[in-house]
Design a protein around this motif. Sequence first.
Motif, PDB file in Angstrom:
ATOM      1  N   PHE A 127       0.824  -1.207   0.000  1.00 50.20           N
ATOM      2  CA  PHE A 127       0.000   0.000   0.000  1.00 50.20           C
ATOM      3  C   PHE A 127       0.863   1.264   0.000  1.00 50.20           C
ATOM      4  O   PHE A 127       0.493   2.272  -0.605  1.00 50.20           O
ATOM      5  N   ALA A 128       2.008   1.221   0.683  1.00 55.96           N
ATOM      6  CA  ALA A 128       2.898   2.382   0.694  1.00 55.96           C
ATOM      7  C   ALA A 128       3.471   2.643  -0.699  1.00 55.96           C
ATOM      8  O   ALA A 128       3.578   3.798  -1.132  1.00 55.96           O
ATOM      9  N   PHE A 129       3.841   1.586  -1.412  1.00 59.29           N
ATOM     10  CA  PHE A 129       4.403   1.741  -2.750  1.00 59.29           C
ATOM     11  C   PHE A 129       3.391   2.351  -3.709  1.00 59.29           C
ATOM     12  O   PHE A 129       3.747   3.166  -4.571  1.00 59.29           O
ATOM     13  N   ARG A 130       2.130   1.963  -3.558  1.00 63.36           N
ATOM     14  CA  ARG A 130       1.067   2.485  -4.427  1.00 63.36           C
ATOM     15  C   ARG A 130       0.392   3.730  -3.863  1.00 63.36           C
ATOM     16  O   ARG A 130      -0.575   4.222  -4.420  1.00 63.36           O
ATOM     17  N   LYS A 131       0.911   4.208  -2.721  1.00 67.43           N
ATOM     18  CA  LYS A 131       0.408   5.427  -2.083  1.00 67.43           C
ATOM     19  C   LYS A 131      -1.089   5.352  -1.800  1.00 67.43           C
ATOM     20  O   LYS A 131      -1.836   6.299  -2.043  1.00 67.43           O
TER      21      LYS A 131
END
Length: 299
Positions: A127-131
């Motif tokens: 989720f962090a990578f895809r913001k």
Amino acid sequence: MGAQLRVYKQKISSAQTTKKITKAMELIAASRIQKAMGRVRAASPFARAVTRAVSAVATHSNVDHPLTREPEVIRRSAVVIFSSDRGLAGAFNSQVLREGVELAQLLRSEGREVAFYLVGRKAVAYFAFRKIASVEQWTGDTDTPHFRTAQEISTELLSAFERGGENDGVDEIHLVYNRFVSMMTQTPESVRLLPLEIVEADQAASNEAVYPLYEFEPEAETVLDSLLPVYIQSRVFNAMLQSSAAKHAATQKAMKSASDNADKLITDYTRLRNNARQAEITQQIAEIVGGADALASSK
């Protein structure tokens, strides 16, 4: 030709080292999965007993309780995704994340806002990578889950549910996790946790089972107030245990496949090394024979 032999020897050595690592990880996963399955079997009777008790109270008391009442309008839905803290488990994390994202898309298509609650570093990193924003995260307790983590998750979810979608809470809660089916099969599963769906009563009716008749002391609403938090904790903890067992099984399967691939690489590179060495020997013999013929013809 000598340089080619050195390259093949290095590749064989690298594949052998990789095989040692993957074999060790396979054995570790095999030992852990037995413990994880034992914990699932140990927790299941209590979870079933609590589910039957809650189902019986909710079915036979006709109490209008906030946790069993279907809201008229569902504005915001919580999706709790159970992943792992570590990788090297094949499609374990990708399939549960895909299931969670597809569920979120379905809920959005029905006009509901989605709030994500993440368990495991892999889900947090995804989720962090895809913001993509998430409300709460829990990491570091997926290999051998502890009940206190399930209590923390349950407390947060209950608090959000009690606030409701109008007050920055949620109107329903879904759990998404990998269910352990067998050593070779782990299937992603999504379950609506709240509002409570009385599924076991329907199953009991289909199996011609009869619920016991309860007399409530104190009143049924007070009994539900005490039972439902325990029920939610048991369901969350069961999802964590199922996910842990499924992860160890997926790791064992992935490491076995990696070990088999390393064996194949060793066999292929050994054959190529032998061919190269044979070609080098043949070339050396040809050079010796050619030199001998040249000496003989010069005399």
